[in-house]
Motif scaffolding. Structure first.
Motif, PDB file in Angstrom:
ATOM      1  N   VAL A  71       0.860  -1.183   0.000  1.00  0.00           N
ATOM      2  CA  VAL A  71       0.000   0.000   0.000  1.00  0.00           C
ATOM      3  C   VAL A  71       0.894   1.229   0.000  1.00  0.00           C
ATOM      4  CG1 VAL A  71      -1.823   1.275   1.203  1.00  0.00           C
ATOM      5  CG2 VAL A  71      -1.783  -1.228   1.310  1.00  0.00           C
ATOM      6  N   VAL A  72       0.571   2.170  -0.887  1.00  0.00           N
ATOM      7  CA  VAL A  72       1.253   3.471  -0.932  1.00  0.00           C
ATOM      8  C   VAL A  72       0.257   4.545  -0.519  1.00  0.00           C
ATOM      9  CG1 VAL A  72       2.425   5.170  -2.377  1.00  0.00           C
ATOM     10  CG2 VAL A  72       2.804   2.719  -2.780  1.00  0.00           C
ATOM     11  N   TYR A 110      -5.466   6.166  -8.254  1.00  0.00           N
ATOM     12  CA  TYR A 110      -5.710   5.955  -6.826  1.00  0.00           C
ATOM     13  C   TYR A 110      -6.918   5.059  -6.603  1.00  0.00           C
ATOM     14  CZ  TYR A 110      -2.138   9.208  -5.325  1.00  0.00           C
ATOM     15  OH  TYR A 110      -0.923   9.798  -5.074  1.00  0.00           O
ATOM     16  N   ASP A 111      -6.728   4.104  -5.691  1.00  0.00           N
ATOM     17  CA  ASP A 111      -7.816   3.188  -5.349  1.00  0.00           C
ATOM     18  C   ASP A 111      -8.774   3.796  -4.338  1.00  0.00           C
ATOM     19  OD1 ASP A 111      -6.907   0.653  -6.758  1.00  0.00           O
ATOM     20  OD2 ASP A 111      -5.129   1.137  -5.562  1.00  0.00           O
ATOM     21  N   ARG A 112      -8.256   4.705  -3.513  1.00  0.00           N
ATOM     22  CA  ARG A 112      -9.099   5.251  -2.444  1.00  0.00           C
ATOM     23  C   ARG A 112      -8.594   6.627  -2.037  1.00  0.00           C
ATOM     24  NH1 ARG A 112     -10.963   0.811   1.571  1.00  0.00           N
ATOM     25  NH2 ARG A 112     -11.580   0.134  -0.509  1.00  0.00           N
ATOM     26  N   VAL A 113      -9.544   7.465  -1.650  1.00  0.00           N
ATOM     27  CA  VAL A 113      -9.219   8.772  -1.065  1.00  0.00           C
ATOM     28  C   VAL A 113      -9.747   8.791   0.361  1.00  0.00           C
ATOM     29  CG1 VAL A 113      -9.564  11.265  -1.177  1.00  0.00           C
ATOM     30  CG2 VAL A 113      -9.308   9.951  -3.295  1.00  0.00           C
ATOM     31  N   LEU A 114      -8.879   9.111   1.303  1.00  0.00           N
ATOM     32  CA  LEU A 114      -9.266   9.241   2.706  1.00  0.00           C
ATOM     33  C   LEU A 114      -9.208  10.716   3.083  1.00  0.00           C
ATOM     34  CD1 LEU A 114      -7.184   6.355   4.371  1.00  0.00           C
ATOM     35  CD2 LEU A 114      -9.472   6.236   3.356  1.00  0.00           C
ATOM     36  N   VAL A 115     -10.268  11.203   3.687  1.00  0.00           N
ATOM     37  CA  VAL A 115     -10.267  12.566   4.224  1.00  0.00           C
ATOM     38  C   VAL A 115     -10.068  12.467   5.732  1.00  0.00           C
ATOM     39  CG1 VAL A 115     -11.619  14.649   4.649  1.00  0.00           C
ATOM     40  CG2 VAL A 115     -11.684  13.560   2.396  1.00  0.00           C
ATOM     41  N   TYR A 116      -9.043  13.139   6.236  1.00  0.00           N
ATOM     42  CA  TYR A 116      -8.742  13.133   7.662  1.00  0.00           C
ATOM     43  C   TYR A 116      -9.566  14.222   8.347  1.00  0.00           C
ATOM     44  CZ  TYR A 116      -4.793  10.425   5.874  1.00  0.00           C
ATOM     45  OH  TYR A 116      -4.010   9.492   5.228  1.00  0.00           O
ATOM     46  N   GLY A 117     -10.853  14.002   8.344  1.00  0.00           N
ATOM     47  CA  GLY A 117     -11.830  14.928   8.888  1.00  0.00           C
ATOM     48  C   GLY A 117     -13.209  14.341   8.677  1.00  0.00           C
ATOM     49  N   GLU A 118     -14.233  15.156   8.788  1.00  0.00           N
ATOM     50  CA  GLU A 118     -15.608  14.714   8.577  1.00  0.00           C
ATOM     51  C   GLU A 118     -16.340  15.708   7.676  1.00  0.00           C
ATOM     52  OE1 GLU A 118     -16.841  11.917   9.413  1.00  0.00           O
ATOM     53  OE2 GLU A 118     -15.700  11.153  11.124  1.00  0.00           O
ATOM     54  N   ARG A 119     -17.407  15.238   7.064  1.00  0.00           N
ATOM     55  CA  ARG A 119     -18.178  16.064   6.136  1.00  0.00           C
ATOM     56  C   ARG A 119     -18.767  17.287   6.842  1.00  0.00           C
ATOM     57  NH1 ARG A 119     -20.685  12.201   4.005  1.00  0.00           N
ATOM     58  NH2 ARG A 119     -19.782  11.998   1.935  1.00  0.00           N
ATOM     59  N   ALA A 129      -8.299   5.321   9.715  1.00  0.00           N
ATOM     60  CA  ALA A 129      -7.488   5.310   8.497  1.00  0.00           C
ATOM     61  C   ALA A 129      -6.632   4.055   8.431  1.00  0.00           C
ATOM     62  CB  ALA A 129      -6.609   6.565   8.451  1.00  0.00           C
ATOM     63  N   ALA A 130      -6.051   3.675   9.558  1.00  0.00           N
ATOM     64  CA  ALA A 130      -5.232   2.461   9.585  1.00  0.00           C
ATOM     65  C   ALA A 130      -6.054   1.231   9.216  1.00  0.00           C
ATOM     66  CB  ALA A 130      -4.600   2.287  10.965  1.00  0.00           C
ATOM     67  N   ALA A 131      -7.299   1.177   9.674  1.00  0.00           N
ATOM     68  CA  ALA A 131      -8.165   0.044   9.322  1.00  0.00           C
ATOM     69  C   ALA A 131      -8.421   0.004   7.821  1.00  0.00           C
ATOM     70  CB  ALA A 131      -9.481   0.142  10.092  1.00  0.00           C
ATOM     71  N   GLN A 132      -8.604   1.168   7.188  1.00  0.00           N
ATOM     72  CA  GLN A 132      -8.788   1.221   5.743  1.00  0.00           C
ATOM     73  C   GLN A 132      -7.551   0.683   5.019  1.00  0.00           C
ATOM     74  OE1 GLN A 132     -11.340   2.422   3.652  1.00  0.00           O
ATOM     75  NE2 GLN A 132     -12.726   2.603   5.398  1.00  0.00           N
ATOM     76  N   LEU A 133      -6.377   1.105   5.464  1.00  0.00           N
ATOM     77  CA  LEU A 133      -5.147   0.670   4.820  1.00  0.00           C
ATOM     78  C   LEU A 133      -4.911  -0.818   5.032  1.00  0.00           C
ATOM     79  CD1 LEU A 133      -2.810   3.659   5.787  1.00  0.00           C
ATOM     80  CD2 LEU A 133      -4.261   3.396   3.769  1.00  0.00           C
ATOM     81  N   GLY A 134      -5.188  -1.296   6.241  1.00  0.00           N
ATOM     82  CA  GLY A 134      -5.030  -2.721   6.512  1.00  0.00           C
ATOM     83  C   GLY A 134      -5.953  -3.572   5.658  1.00  0.00           C
ATOM     84  N   ALA A 135      -7.176  -3.098   5.435  1.00  0.00           N
ATOM     85  CA  ALA A 135      -8.125  -3.840   4.596  1.00  0.00           C
ATOM     86  C   ALA A 135      -7.640  -3.903   3.163  1.00  0.00           C
ATOM     87  CB  ALA A 135      -9.507  -3.182   4.677  1.00  0.00           C
ATOM     88  N   LEU A 136      -7.049  -2.824   2.664  1.00  0.00           N
ATOM     89  CA  LEU A 136      -6.515  -2.841   1.300  1.00  0.00           C
ATOM     90  C   LEU A 136      -5.342  -3.807   1.185  1.00  0.00           C
ATOM     91  CD1 LEU A 136      -6.612   0.983   0.465  1.00  0.00           C
ATOM     92  CD2 LEU A 136      -7.953  -0.815  -0.657  1.00  0.00           C
ATOM     93  N   ALA A 137      -4.479  -3.828   2.203  1.00  0.00           N
ATOM     94  CA  ALA A 137      -3.355  -4.769   2.180  1.00  0.00           C
ATOM     95  C   ALA A 137      -3.851  -6.211   2.225  1.00  0.00           C
ATOM     96  CB  ALA A 137      -2.423  -4.479   3.361  1.00  0.00           C
ATOM     97  N   ALA A 138      -4.875  -6.477   3.050  1.00  0.00           N
ATOM     98  CA  ALA A 138      -5.420  -7.832   3.141  1.00  0.00           C
ATOM     99  C   ALA A 138      -6.055  -8.256   1.831  1.00  0.00           C
ATOM    100  CB  ALA A 138      -6.441  -7.895   4.272  1.00  0.00           C
ATOM    101  N   ARG A 139      -6.702  -7.311   1.169  1.00  0.00           N
ATOM    102  CA  ARG A 139      -7.313  -7.624  -0.135  1.00  0.00           C
ATOM    103  C   ARG A 139      -6.247  -8.014  -1.156  1.00  0.00           C
ATOM    104  NH1 ARG A 139     -10.989  -2.983  -2.459  1.00  0.00           N
ATOM    105  NH2 ARG A 139     -11.967  -3.398  -0.412  1.00  0.00           N
ATOM    106  N   ARG A 140      -5.132  -7.297  -1.124  1.00  0.00           N
ATOM    107  CA  ARG A 140      -4.051  -7.639  -2.056  1.00  0.00           C
ATOM    108  C   ARG A 140      -3.485  -9.024  -1.746  1.00  0.00           C
ATOM    109  NH1 ARG A 140       2.137  -5.542  -2.974  1.00  0.00           N
ATOM    110  NH2 ARG A 140       2.376  -6.619  -4.956  1.00  0.00           N
ATOM    111  N   ALA A 141      -3.315  -9.304  -0.433  1.00  0.00           N
ATOM    112  CA  ALA A 141      -2.775 -10.608  -0.058  1.00  0.00           C
ATOM    113  C   ALA A 141      -3.719 -11.739  -0.495  1.00  0.00           C
ATOM    114  CB  ALA A 141      -2.566 -10.658   1.456  1.00  0.00           C
TER     115      ALA A 141
END
Length: 371
Positions: free
Chosen positions: A99-100, A155-164, A357-369
């Motif tokens: 994941v980048v 980009y596979d995903r955009v994360l906003v470090y905030g709320e709407r 955010a970490a959970a999102q990144l971990g899920a993407l890594a697990a999907r790749r694995a």
């Protein structure tokens, strides 16, 4: 072993790499065996960047001046961009990330990340763009997005470090991808005992914080009941020193701190805060339960002014602009500054962004694995 690579351009201040580091630490909390590389253009070395669990790789720095132009003191802009491009691509080839994560600018300052991103995607890596809560004025961001061609494909995903509740990035900016709102990325507030009369004054990285520190000193002169801690960031000028405090006749009442790993412990002790309105220190203050007096900068971006105004509209901060008088700020500081329990949540402010955010990144890594 799962491998993550975080990248930030770091042209002004320390906020971009600071967010990346906080998210990376949250990842290591759930995946202690992960390998994490943090790529930064930061020309200074704050102590919090020395986490031994992180491999820190540096690119040639490009520092933004007051007019918004980037420069490197040792080479031309074009040479710096070329070196950054080669180094980033080489790190992708060497590290082979799953994941980048790129903070704020999807292609870097001038496209230097494109080659490395394309190599990462060709090798099967997931790519993530992380955006802060407020980017800038909508018209400025719209013009910037015109140069984001291909972002939806790269980009596979955009994360906003905030709320709407603070800013809807699609409605306000025209973001081409529907983002995931993670909440604010901030380190947990440590337990602390409030000290009556303790004022904390900070200006983030402090590259343009002289007016804030001067205002803090003026306030201390007008409020003899206060003691203060001035937190000087890595870009603070040499003029901010103990001699300046002594010349003001404030020796013994004001303590100057440099290179702190974060303002959280100080905010946990303070009962008043005057600060700029940068992302990290503002939400560290809110996490500590203090309603700050914000003194936002308005150049080279208006991000801080917009954030401060919207927090004030939510009742979570007060805002002044230089040259604010010490009397005005003193009047605000004498009002109750503590946030009530549940006040942030009621306003829609969530401070668990690093874990989400970490959970999102971990899920993407697990999907790749799994693939």
């Amino acid at each position: 072993m799962v491998r993550y690579l975080f990248s930030s351009h770091d042209g002004f201040g320390v906020g971009h790499v600071r967010r990346n580091v906080i998210v990376a630490r949250a990842l290591l909390g759930t995946e202690p065996d992960a390998e994490v590389v943090v790529v930064t253009g930061l020309p200074v070395r704050p102590s919090w960047l020395g986490d031994e669990r992180l491999r820190v790789e540096r690119l040639p720095s490009l520092v933004k001046d007051a007019e918004g132009a980037y420069r490197n003191d040792e080479m031309s802009f074009d040479e710096a961009i070329e070196r950054r491009s080669r180094r980033f691509a080489a790190l992708v080839d060497e590290h082979r990330p799953d994941v980048v994560v790129v903070d704020r600018h999807p292609y870097g300052i001038a496209g230097e990340l494109v080659d490395g991103l394309d190599r990462a995607r060709a090798a099967g890596a997931a790519t993530v763009l992380g955006l802060r809560d407020i980017l800038d004025e909508p018209a400025v961001v719209a013009a910037e997005l015109a140069g984001w061609d291909g972002v939806a494909e790269r980009y596979d995903r955009v994360l906003v470090y905030g709320e709407r509740v603070m800013c809807d990035h699609v409605a306000e900016y025209g973001l081409p991808l529907e983002p995931v709102y993670c909440g604010w990325v901030v380190e947990p507030s440590p337990a602390g005992r409030r000290e009556d009369g303790l004022l904390v004054v900070t200006a983030g990285g402090s590259g343009d914080g002289e007016a804030v520190f001067a205002l803090g000193l003026d306030v201390c002169e007008s409020m003899p009941e206060l003691r203060a801690v001035l937190v000087a960031g890595p870009y603070a000028t040499a003029t901010l020193d103990d001699r300046l405090i002594a010349r003001r006749g404030l020796h013994g009442r004001i303590h100057l701190v440099r290179d702190t790993p974060g303002c959280g412990p100080l905010f946990a002790r303070a009962d008043r805060v005057v600060q700029m309105a940068g992302y990290n220190s503002t939400f560290e203050c809110l996490a500590a339960g203090i309603r700050p007096v914000l003194v936002p900068r308005r150049t080279p971006r208006r991000e801080q002014a917009i954030r401060a105004t919207r927090l004030a509209a939510l009742g979570l901060a007060d805002v002044v602009d230089p040259p604010a008088s010490a009397a005005e700020v003193a009047w605000l500081l004498r009002r109750p500054r503590a946030l009530a329990a549940g006040e942030l949540e009621a306003a829609g402010i969530r401070l668990d962004g690093a874990g989400r955010a970490a959970a999102q990144l971990g899920a993407l890594a697990a999907r790749r694995a799994a693939a």
